[in-house]
Design a protein around this motif. Structure first.
Motif, PDB file in Angstrom:
ATOM      1  N   VAL A 136       3.974   5.362 -12.860  1.00 17.83           N
ATOM      2  CA  VAL A 136       4.854   4.958 -11.760  1.00 17.83           C
ATOM      3  C   VAL A 136       4.283   5.431 -10.430  1.00 17.83           C
ATOM      4  O   VAL A 136       4.163   4.656  -9.473  1.00 17.83           O
ATOM      5  CB  VAL A 136       6.280   5.511 -11.958  1.00 17.83           C
ATOM      6  N   TYR A 137       3.914   6.707 -10.353  1.00 18.40           N
ATOM      7  CA  TYR A 137       3.420   7.244  -9.088  1.00 18.40           C
ATOM      8  C   TYR A 137       2.108   6.571  -8.673  1.00 18.40           C
ATOM      9  O   TYR A 137       1.872   6.316  -7.486  1.00 18.40           O
ATOM     10  CB  TYR A 137       3.209   8.754  -9.197  1.00 18.40           C
ATOM     11  N   ASN A 138       1.259   6.279  -9.643  1.00 17.93           N
ATOM     12  CA  ASN A 138      -0.013   5.629  -9.328  1.00 17.93           C
ATOM     13  C   ASN A 138       0.204   4.249  -8.712  1.00 17.93           C
ATOM     14  O   ASN A 138      -0.434   3.874  -7.717  1.00 17.93           O
ATOM     15  CB  ASN A 138      -0.854   5.513 -10.604  1.00 17.93           C
ATOM     16  N   ASN A 139       1.133   3.494  -9.291  1.00 16.81           N
ATOM     17  CA  ASN A 139       1.381   2.153  -8.760  1.00 16.81           C
ATOM     18  C   ASN A 139       2.226   2.178  -7.494  1.00 16.81           C
ATOM     19  O   ASN A 139       2.090   1.293  -6.640  1.00 16.81           O
ATOM     20  CB  ASN A 139       2.030   1.282  -9.836  1.00 16.81           C
ATOM     21  N   LEU A 140       3.081   3.160  -7.354  1.00 15.28           N
ATOM     22  CA  LEU A 140       3.796   3.350  -6.092  1.00 15.28           C
ATOM     23  C   LEU A 140       2.780   3.620  -4.989  1.00 15.28           C
ATOM     24  O   LEU A 140       2.870   3.070  -3.882  1.00 15.28           O
ATOM     25  CB  LEU A 140       4.789   4.504  -6.213  1.00 15.28           C
ATOM     26  N   ALA A 141       1.785   4.438  -5.309  1.00 18.73           N
ATOM     27  CA  ALA A 141       0.708   4.707  -4.358  1.00 18.73           C
ATOM     28  C   ALA A 141      -0.059   3.430  -4.033  1.00 18.73           C
ATOM     29  O   ALA A 141      -0.440   3.199  -2.876  1.00 18.73           O
ATOM     30  CB  ALA A 141      -0.238   5.757  -4.926  1.00 18.73           C
ATOM     31  N   ASN A 142      -0.272   2.581  -5.042  1.00 14.91           N
ATOM     32  CA  ASN A 142      -0.971   1.309  -4.796  1.00 14.91           C
ATOM     33  C   ASN A 142      -0.230   0.447  -3.779  1.00 14.91           C
ATOM     34  O   ASN A 142      -0.836  -0.188  -2.915  1.00 14.91           O
ATOM     35  CB  ASN A 142      -1.116   0.530  -6.110  1.00 14.91           C
ATOM     36  N   VAL A 143       1.097   0.426  -3.894  1.00 11.31           N
ATOM     37  CA  VAL A 143       1.887  -0.379  -2.953  1.00 11.31           C
ATOM     38  C   VAL A 143       1.762   0.190  -1.546  1.00 11.31           C
ATOM     39  O   VAL A 143       1.576  -0.548  -0.573  1.00 11.31           O
ATOM     40  CB  VAL A 143       3.365  -0.446  -3.380  1.00 11.31           C
ATOM     41  N   TYR A 144       1.870   1.507  -1.416  1.00 14.70           N
ATOM     42  CA  TYR A 144       1.707   2.112  -0.094  1.00 14.70           C
ATOM     43  C   TYR A 144       0.309   1.824   0.455  1.00 14.70           C
ATOM     44  O   TYR A 144       0.134   1.558   1.651  1.00 14.70           O
ATOM     45  CB  TYR A 144       1.931   3.622  -0.166  1.00 14.70           C
ATOM     46  N   TYR A 145      -0.681   1.875  -0.439  1.00 15.20           N
ATOM     47  CA  TYR A 145      -2.049   1.594  -0.012  1.00 15.20           C
ATOM     48  C   TYR A 145      -2.181   0.169   0.509  1.00 15.20           C
ATOM     49  O   TYR A 145      -2.740  -0.072   1.579  1.00 15.20           O
ATOM     50  CB  TYR A 145      -2.997   1.819  -1.182  1.00 15.20           C
ATOM     51  N   LEU A 146      -1.665  -0.798  -0.248  1.00 18.31           N
ATOM     52  CA  LEU A 146      -1.766  -2.195   0.154  1.00 18.31           C
ATOM     53  C   LEU A 146      -1.011  -2.474   1.448  1.00 18.31           C
ATOM     54  O   LEU A 146      -1.387  -3.359   2.219  1.00 18.31           O
ATOM     55  CB  LEU A 146      -1.237  -3.104  -0.964  1.00 18.31           C
ATOM     56  N   SER A 147       0.069  -1.729   1.678  1.00 14.93           N
ATOM     57  CA  SER A 147       0.857  -1.938   2.896  1.00 14.93           C
ATOM     58  C   SER A 147       0.269  -1.200   4.092  1.00 14.93           C
ATOM     59  O   SER A 147       0.771  -1.326   5.210  1.00 14.93           O
ATOM     60  CB  SER A 147       2.304  -1.485   2.670  1.00 14.93           C
TER      61      SER A 147
END
Length: 228
Positions: A136-147
């Motif tokens: 979860v945290y890894n993909n949450l980080a991915n979303v923040y990264y993409l944004s």
């Protein structure tokens, strides 16, 4: 979708949409190998153009405001269509499995379509279902990264790493993000640790992270974090 090139394609989704219409005319010229010049002046002299007199209509170009409004309307239609599709995607998957991983998958689908606020809402729901998942945290980080929110992306990558210290995908993500933010030595450290754990990640396209290749002088690196 575990490598940087997949996420690079995610970023270009809207560019593909924007050029879809112009792409339709390309096949008509795909087989042409030469240019033929046709002299039309003799035809003009023999058959002069018609004189429409006072009934002629002058064609005016569209004002910029009209073009802007038309573009906004079409963009709004595309956005509404995408949101409707994503809503159906979410419902279908949640009916199948309402677990935290499904919430993450739905969140990433929104992120891939550039709906970052909606994606973050789904990631927070996943987090509420499981606060101890590095996934979860890894993909949450991915979303923040993409944004474009690098600080929160880093925070959540490290949270993922605190739960699963030897997760090679999170380590690879940290290598990418440090490389892109101008910290090649930190990127190399995370990358070498990732491939030590998972040698399959030692790929030619990732060698730049180890300092074995230099990025083009005319462009900044375009790597994106790998997903799990």
């Amino acid at each position: 979708m575990n490598d940087k090139y997949r996420l690079m394609r995610i970023r270009s989704d809207f560019f593909l949409i924007a050029f879809a219409l112009t792409g339709l005319v390309l096949p008509a010229f795909a087989g042409e190998k030469s240019l033929t010049v046709i002299e039309v002046r003799p035809a003009w002299e023999k058959f002069p153009p018609a004189d429409f007199g006072t009934n002629a209509v002058r064609l005016e170009s569209l004002p910029i405001d009209a073009i802007t409004n038309l573009t906004a309307r079409h963009t709004g239609m595309i956005r509404a269509s995408r949101l409707a599709w994503l809503g159906n995607f979410a419902r279908t998957n949640l009916e199948r499995d309402g677990g935290f991983k499904t919430h993450v998958e739905v969140g990433m689908a929104y992120a891939q379509n550039l709906f970052y606020s909606e994606a973050l809402e789904w990631m927070q729901r996943a987090l509420a279902l499981n606060q101890n998942s590095s996934y979860v945290y890894n993909n949450l980080a991915n979303v923040y990264y993409l944004s474009g929110d690098i600080p929160l992306a880093l925070t959540n990558y490290f949270l993922a790493l605190s739960i699963s210290r030897n997760d090679p995908r999170t380590l690879l993500n940290l290598a990418f993000i440090h490389y892109e933010t101008g910290l090649p030595q930190e990127a190399k450290k995370f990358y070498l640790k990732a491939i030590l754990i998972d040698p399959a990640l030692d790929r030619p396209e990732y060698q730049v992270l180890a300092g074995d290749e230099k990025p083009p002088a005319t462009a900044s690196p375009n790597a994106s974090p790998a997903r799990r």
